[in-house]
Design a protein around this motif. Structure first.
Motif, PDB file in Angstrom:
ATOM      1  N   LYS A 167       0.804  -1.220   0.000  1.00 20.98           N
ATOM      2  CA  LYS A 167       0.000   0.000   0.000  1.00 20.98           C
ATOM      3  C   LYS A 167       0.841   1.275   0.000  1.00 20.98           C
ATOM      4  O   LYS A 167       0.409   2.311   0.487  1.00 20.98           O
ATOM      5  CB  LYS A 167      -0.958  -0.018   1.189  1.00 20.98           C
ATOM      6  CG  LYS A 167      -1.985  -1.149   1.097  1.00 20.98           C
ATOM      7  CD  LYS A 167      -3.028  -1.074   2.185  1.00 20.98           C
ATOM      8  CE  LYS A 167      -4.051  -2.202   2.043  1.00 20.98           C
ATOM      9  NZ  LYS A 167      -5.093  -2.146   3.074  1.00 20.98           N
ATOM     10  N   LYS A 168       2.045   1.174  -0.554  1.00 20.38           N
ATOM     11  CA  LYS A 168       2.825   2.386  -0.759  1.00 20.38           C
ATOM     12  C   LYS A 168       2.090   3.266  -1.760  1.00 20.38           C
ATOM     13  O   LYS A 168       1.428   2.763  -2.669  1.00 20.38           O
ATOM     14  CB  LYS A 168       4.214   2.039  -1.286  1.00 20.38           C
ATOM     15  CG  LYS A 168       5.093   1.308  -0.289  1.00 20.38           C
ATOM     16  CD  LYS A 168       6.455   0.995  -0.907  1.00 20.38           C
ATOM     17  CE  LYS A 168       7.329   0.236   0.070  1.00 20.38           C
ATOM     18  NZ  LYS A 168       8.641  -0.135  -0.534  1.00 20.38           N
ATOM     19  N   LEU A 169       2.233   4.577  -1.608  1.00 15.25           N
ATOM     20  CA  LEU A 169       1.492   5.496  -2.460  1.00 15.25           C
ATOM     21  C   LEU A 169       1.873   5.327  -3.928  1.00 15.25           C
ATOM     22  O   LEU A 169       1.009   5.438  -4.813  1.00 15.25           O
ATOM     23  CB  LEU A 169       1.732   6.938  -2.003  1.00 15.25           C
ATOM     24  CG  LEU A 169       0.707   7.976  -2.489  1.00 15.25           C
ATOM     25  CD1 LEU A 169      -0.711   7.552  -2.121  1.00 15.25           C
ATOM     26  CD2 LEU A 169       1.023   9.344  -1.914  1.00 15.25           C
ATOM     27  N   GLN A 170       3.150   5.040  -4.206  1.00 17.48           N
ATOM     28  CA  GLN A 170       3.556   4.828  -5.597  1.00 17.48           C
ATOM     29  C   GLN A 170       2.804   3.634  -6.194  1.00 17.48           C
ATOM     30  O   GLN A 170       2.294   3.701  -7.316  1.00 17.48           O
ATOM     31  CB  GLN A 170       5.065   4.571  -5.692  1.00 17.48           C
ATOM     32  CG  GLN A 170       5.529   4.387  -7.131  1.00 17.48           C
ATOM     33  CD  GLN A 170       6.985   3.985  -7.234  1.00 17.48           C
ATOM     34  OE1 GLN A 170       7.306   2.804  -7.307  1.00 17.48           O
ATOM     35  NE2 GLN A 170       7.871   4.968  -7.254  1.00 17.48           N
ATOM     36  N   LEU A 192      -9.477   3.233  -2.288  1.00 20.54           N
ATOM     37  CA  LEU A 192     -10.428   4.148  -1.656  1.00 20.54           C
ATOM     38  C   LEU A 192     -10.027   4.514  -0.230  1.00 20.54           C
ATOM     39  O   LEU A 192     -10.707   5.304   0.428  1.00 20.54           O
ATOM     40  CB  LEU A 192     -11.825   3.521  -1.650  1.00 20.54           C
ATOM     41  CG  LEU A 192     -12.356   3.093  -3.029  1.00 20.54           C
ATOM     42  CD1 LEU A 192     -13.726   2.421  -2.878  1.00 20.54           C
ATOM     43  CD2 LEU A 192     -12.453   4.281  -3.966  1.00 20.54           C
ATOM     44  N   GLU A 193      -8.916   3.960   0.234  1.00 20.19           N
ATOM     45  CA  GLU A 193      -8.481   4.217   1.608  1.00 20.19           C
ATOM     46  C   GLU A 193      -7.690   5.520   1.740  1.00 20.19           C
ATOM     47  O   GLU A 193      -7.555   6.056   2.835  1.00 20.19           O
ATOM     48  CB  GLU A 193      -7.626   3.047   2.112  1.00 20.19           C
ATOM     49  CG  GLU A 193      -8.412   1.748   2.290  1.00 20.19           C
ATOM     50  CD  GLU A 193      -7.528   0.609   2.763  1.00 20.19           C
ATOM     51  OE1 GLU A 193      -6.305   0.844   2.929  1.00 20.19           O
ATOM     52  OE2 GLU A 193      -8.045  -0.498   2.975  1.00 20.19           O
ATOM     53  N   VAL A 194      -7.154   6.014   0.625  1.00 19.08           N
ATOM     54  CA  VAL A 194      -6.374   7.255   0.632  1.00 19.08           C
ATOM     55  C   VAL A 194      -7.225   8.361   0.019  1.00 19.08           C
ATOM     56  O   VAL A 194      -7.818   8.175  -1.054  1.00 19.08           O
ATOM     57  CB  VAL A 194      -5.063   7.088  -0.169  1.00 19.08           C
ATOM     58  CG1 VAL A 194      -4.265   8.381  -0.183  1.00 19.08           C
ATOM     59  CG2 VAL A 194      -4.234   5.941   0.400  1.00 19.08           C
ATOM     60  N   ASP A 195      -7.281   9.503   0.671  1.00 16.53           N
ATOM     61  CA  ASP A 195      -8.172  10.584   0.232  1.00 16.53           C
ATOM     62  C   ASP A 195      -7.942  10.970  -1.225  1.00 16.53           C
ATOM     63  O   ASP A 195      -8.894  11.107  -1.995  1.00 16.53           O
ATOM     64  CB  ASP A 195      -7.981  11.820   1.133  1.00 16.53           C
ATOM     65  CG  ASP A 195      -8.514  11.589   2.540  1.00 16.53           C
ATOM     66  OD1 ASP A 195      -9.303  10.643   2.731  1.00 16.53           O
ATOM     67  OD2 ASP A 195      -8.129  12.359   3.444  1.00 16.53           O
ATOM     68  N   GLU A 196      -6.670  11.174  -1.603  1.00 15.98           N
ATOM     69  CA  GLU A 196      -6.383  11.605  -2.973  1.00 15.98           C
ATOM     70  C   GLU A 196      -6.803  10.550  -3.989  1.00 15.98           C
ATOM     71  O   GLU A 196      -7.370  10.874  -5.045  1.00 15.98           O
ATOM     72  CB  GLU A 196      -4.888  11.914  -3.146  1.00 15.98           C
ATOM     73  CG  GLU A 196      -4.411  13.130  -2.385  1.00 15.98           C
ATOM     74  CD  GLU A 196      -3.900  12.770  -0.998  1.00 15.98           C
ATOM     75  OE1 GLU A 196      -4.251  11.663  -0.502  1.00 15.98           O
ATOM     76  OE2 GLU A 196      -3.171  13.595  -0.412  1.00 15.98           O
ATOM     77  N   LEU A 197      -6.544   9.298  -3.684  1.00 12.70           N
ATOM     78  CA  LEU A 197      -6.925   8.224  -4.616  1.00 12.70           C
ATOM     79  C   LEU A 197      -8.438   8.113  -4.729  1.00 12.70           C
ATOM     80  O   LEU A 197      -8.978   7.928  -5.827  1.00 12.70           O
ATOM     81  CB  LEU A 197      -6.334   6.895  -4.145  1.00 12.70           C
ATOM     82  CG  LEU A 197      -4.973   6.450  -4.668  1.00 12.70           C
ATOM     83  CD1 LEU A 197      -4.999   6.242  -6.169  1.00 12.70           C
ATOM     84  CD2 LEU A 197      -3.871   7.405  -4.269  1.00 12.70           C
ATOM     85  N   ARG A 198      -9.123   8.231  -3.587  1.00 14.18           N
ATOM     86  CA  ARG A 198     -10.582   8.136  -3.601  1.00 14.18           C
ATOM     87  C   ARG A 198     -11.184   9.266  -4.441  1.00 14.18           C
ATOM     88  O   ARG A 198     -12.116   9.047  -5.219  1.00 14.18           O
ATOM     89  CB  ARG A 198     -11.130   8.182  -2.168  1.00 14.18           C
ATOM     90  CG  ARG A 198     -12.653   8.014  -2.089  1.00 14.18           C
ATOM     91  CD  ARG A 198     -13.133   7.797  -0.668  1.00 14.18           C
ATOM     92  NE  ARG A 198     -12.763   8.897   0.203  1.00 14.18           N
ATOM     93  CZ  ARG A 198     -11.826   8.817   1.149  1.00 14.18           C
ATOM     94  NH1 ARG A 198     -11.156   7.686   1.333  1.00 14.18           N
ATOM     95  NH2 ARG A 198     -11.526   9.863   1.916  1.00 14.18           N
ATOM     96  N   GLU A 199     -10.624  10.462  -4.310  1.00 12.64           N
ATOM     97  CA  GLU A 199     -11.106  11.580  -5.112  1.00 12.64           C
ATOM     98  C   GLU A 199     -10.826  11.343  -6.600  1.00 12.64           C
ATOM     99  O   GLU A 199     -11.688  11.582  -7.455  1.00 12.64           O
ATOM    100  CB  GLU A 199     -10.435  12.876  -4.662  1.00 12.64           C
ATOM    101  CG  GLU A 199     -10.903  14.101  -5.427  1.00 12.64           C
ATOM    102  CD  GLU A 199     -10.196  15.374  -4.986  1.00 12.64           C
ATOM    103  OE1 GLU A 199     -10.353  16.396  -5.690  1.00 12.64           O
ATOM    104  OE2 GLU A 199      -9.480  15.345  -3.957  1.00 12.64           O
ATOM    105  N   ALA A 200      -9.618  10.857  -6.902  1.00 11.09           N
ATOM    106  CA  ALA A 200      -9.250  10.603  -8.298  1.00 11.09           C
ATOM    107  C   ALA A 200     -10.129   9.530  -8.921  1.00 11.09           C
ATOM    108  O   ALA A 200     -10.496   9.613 -10.096  1.00 11.09           O
ATOM    109  CB  ALA A 200      -7.777  10.197  -8.381  1.00 11.09           C
ATOM    110  N   VAL A 201     -10.500   8.531  -8.145  1.00  8.34           N
ATOM    111  CA  VAL A 201     -11.417   7.488  -8.633  1.00  8.34           C
ATOM    112  C   VAL A 201     -12.773   8.099  -8.964  1.00  8.34           C
ATOM    113  O   VAL A 201     -13.393   7.779  -9.982  1.00  8.34           O
ATOM    114  CB  VAL A 201     -11.575   6.359  -7.584  1.00  8.34           C
ATOM    115  CG1 VAL A 201     -12.744   5.442  -7.951  1.00  8.34           C
ATOM    116  CG2 VAL A 201     -10.292   5.539  -7.468  1.00  8.34           C
ATOM    117  N   GLY A 202     -13.232   9.001  -8.126  1.00 10.27           N
ATOM    118  CA  GLY A 202     -14.532   9.637  -8.344  1.00 10.27           C
ATOM    119  C   GLY A 202     -14.606  10.384  -9.668  1.00 10.27           C
ATOM    120  O   GLY A 202     -15.659  10.404 -10.311  1.00 10.27           O
TER     121      GLY A 202
END
Length: 284
Positions: A167-170, A192-202
């Motif tokens: 689960k490293k950010l890279q 979906l556990e990381v805020d930035e990734l969850r937003e990007a998925v949206g």
């Protein structure tokens, strides 16, 4: 719920070309930045790099930006690999580097330029690594480097094949690019556990795009398929031409040997299947 592929030109620019905090997270995760030199803030620059001389190649990159330290970052998503792509990346980064210097300014005012290329094909077939970092180094003492230009190429298919699950950010950002495909209906909970990734998925939800945007999205895939077909046809033609050249070279060598043994041109033409005119042209 259906999602669109983030590797498409439309979606990639929508996510990373309009949300600097997402791009900052992405670049901090992907780039080999020195410890303590993380990107704090970003401003977008024109991706259209107009050369000062009209005859030079006009080039457009996907995303170009500058951080609070003055460093520039060029990000490109490349779906099809060609031998000239590295040269184009070098050209774009070099142009961004030299264009920083206005008349009368000192060279020490130049800031580093990082070129990040995300490639959806394998181009280093003999190397197992998917991450390739290039910089200017001393050949005898590689720890000695010249600051200014750095190039990072990521082979996405190799990353996908390794099934990396930490689960490293890279890793999470690369999973975002490789796991979500056209018409995907589910997304891994890890993303979906990381805020930035969850937003990007949206931002990839199909319902968030207009009809015109979806038309452009499909049109881009059509253009990629067309280009892939053209490249494939060109490669096949090149192989066929290379094979034919090889056969002619074999016949030329044979003809020279026969000629040295005293055979006449007519006899050699008969044995090789070449016309007398073609044989004479081949032996010039």
């Amino acid at each position: 719920m259906r999602y669109l592929d983030p590797k498409n030109d439309l979606t990639f620019k929508k996510v990373f070309g309009t949300h600097p905090h997402l791009l900052r997270s992405f670049l901090n995760a992907l780039l080999p930045l020195p410890e303590g030199e993380w990107i704090e803030s970003l401003e977008y620059l024109s991706p259209e790099m107009v050369p000062p001389v009209p005859l030079l190649k006009h080039s457009i990159v996907d995303v170009r930006c500058r951080d609070n330290k003055g460093r520039q970052f060029i990000v490109e998503m490349q779906l099809l690999w060609t031998d000239s792509f590295k040269s184009r990346v070098l050209f774009n980064a070099s142009k961004a580097y030299v264009q920083q210097l206005d008349k009368g300014k000192e060279y020490r005012g130049l800031h580093p330029v990082y070129a990040l290329s995300l490639v959806n094909e394998v181009f280093e077939k003999e190397l197992p690594a998917f991450y390739h970092h290039y910089q200017i180094v001393h050949t005898q003492y590689p720890e000695r480097t010249l600051e200014g230009l750095q190039f990072i190429f990521v082979e996405l298919p190799k990353f996908r094949a390794q099934h990396i699950r930490d689960k490293k950010l890279q890793v999470l950002w690369l999973r975002y690019l490789t796991e979500i495909e056209d018409n995907s209906e589910t997304v891994s909970p890890d993303l979906l556990e990381v805020d930035e990734l969850r937003e990007a998925v949206g931002y990839l939800q199909e319902s968030g795009f207009t009809k015109d945007e979806l038309f452009s999205y499909d049109k881009y895939w059509d253009s990629v398929s067309t280009e892939k077909t053209l490249l494939s046809d060109a490669e096949q033609k090149g192989r066929e031409e290379g094979f034919e050249e090889g056969r002619l070279e074999e016949k030329r060598v044979l003809a020279q040997k026969l000629l040295s043994k005293g055979f006449t041109t007519a006899e050699i033409a008969d044995m090789t299947g070449l016309t007398k005119q073609a044989l004479e042209t081949l032996l010039r």
